[in-house]
Design an enzyme around this catalytic site. Structure first.
Site, short mmCIF file in Angstrom:
data_model
loop_
_atom_site.label_atom_id
_atom_site.label_comp_id
_atom_site.label_asym_id
_atom_site.label_seq_id
_atom_site.Cartn_x
_atom_site.Cartn_y
_atom_site.Cartn_z
N LEU A 176 -9.43 2.53 -10.34
CA LEU A 176 -8.39 1.68 -11.71
C LEU A 176 -7.15 1.35 -11.97
O LEU A 176 -6.55 0.85 -11.99
CB LEU A 176 -9.34 2.39 -13.11
N THR A 177 -6.60 2.44 -11.09
CA THR A 177 -4.95 3.18 -11.11
C THR A 177 -4.53 1.22 -10.29
O THR A 177 -3.72 1.41 -10.62
CB THR A 177 -4.93 4.60 -10.42
N LYS A 178 -5.16 1.41 -9.02
CA LYS A 178 -4.78 0.32 -8.39
C LYS A 178 -4.47 -1.27 -9.19
O LYS A 178 -3.56 -1.76 -8.58
CB LYS A 178 -5.04 0.61 -6.82
N LYS A 206 -0.82 -5.81 6.04
CA LYS A 206 0.31 -6.79 5.51
C LYS A 206 1.48 -6.45 4.69
O LYS A 206 2.65 -6.95 4.24
CB LYS A 206 -0.37 -7.86 3.85
#
Length: 269
Positions: free
Chosen positions: A152-154, A65
């Site tokens: 967590l960063t994403k 996507k």
């Protein structure tokens, strides 16, 4: 006959060709729609060749996507916000127009189920392309969203991006508090690999409803099966979302909105 397709990897599980065949017959459109297994090494080249050969449009599913989005020349607002697309349309001058109908499909299905109430607490698991496509419509529906991901960063980057549109916070998957969420949505594609999400089971037991954006027509997805085994009463897979987003894609391509009720109320595929 106008040519369309859905691109993904894996793709053999896709019901999109059958759905669009029913839509075409219902609306008397002359079109062909097939499933294409995308090659991760050659995706961009093969997709552009598909359009160069005269195709009118296509759907995009995991894991392409975001890559498909980068190939477009023009974008709808919802595709721009998501930076991911599930629908491409070839314009008359040959340029590609990107849209994202995932959110519209999800919201319409949650409304059909009676699971979309203003200002409810919503836990979304996963921060990939599928999640990007549904956050804006959910925030516009005044959902209070906790977005969790293994890294967590994403999740934090995505929450920061969508913060101007509503109430959203990021959390690491392993740190989700054991509490009641009105709705838990699985937006990962782990079910395609026969896997499920590694979260505390009590979170699902306490949930008001559990929804898996994946589907496996004819049987439960691993996430749906797990939720049912835990005793969750309100559980549903993403078939209704699939049909809804397909209808919006069909409308973009053909200019006519198909009736989705026969697909949802009868065992047509």
């Amino acid at each position: 006959m106008d040519n369309y397709a859905v691109w993904g990897n894996p793709i053999k599980q896709s019901k999109s060709p059958q759905i669009h065949k029913i839509f075409a017959e219902q609306t008397k459109q002359c079109m062909e729609y097939k499933a294409i297994l995308g090659d991760p090494e050659k995706f961009e080249t093969e997709l552009l060749r598909f359009f160069a050969d005269g195709a009118k449009g296509c759907n995009i599913t995991a894991p392409f996507k975001e890559r498909a989005y980068s190939l477009a020349d023009e974008y709808s607002e919802r595709a721009l916000t998501a930076e991911a697309c599930n629908t491409l349309k070839r314009l008359q001058d040959g340029r590609l127009y990107a849209d994202n109908t995932d959110g519209a499909g999800l919201v319409s299905d949650l409304e059909r189920l009676g699971w979309l109430k203003s200002k409810q607490s919503l836990l979304i698991i996963g921060a990939g392309g599928a999640t990007k496509g549904v956050l804006l419509p959910l925030l516009q529906a005044q959902q209070n969203i906790t977005l969790c991901n293994r890294t967590l960063t994403k999740a934090r980057d995505l929450a920061d991006k969508f913060a101007p549109y509503g109430n959203i916070q990021a959390m690491k998957l392993s740190e989700i508090p054991v509490q009641k969420f009105d709705l838990v949505i699985n937006a990962t594609s782990l079910g395609l690999q026969g896997k499920t999400v590694d979260i505390e089971p009590e979170i699902l037991r306490l949930a008001g409803a559990v929804y898996d954006m994946q589907y496996d027509k004819g049987k439960d997805t691993p996430f749906v099966a797990w939720a049912k085994a835990l005793g969750v009463q309100n559980v549903h897979d993403g078939f209704g979302m699939l049909v809804g987003q397909a209808a919006h894609s069909f409308y973009l391509w053909r200019g006519i909105m198909p009736d989705i009720k026969p697909l949802l109320e009868n065992d047509l595929i």
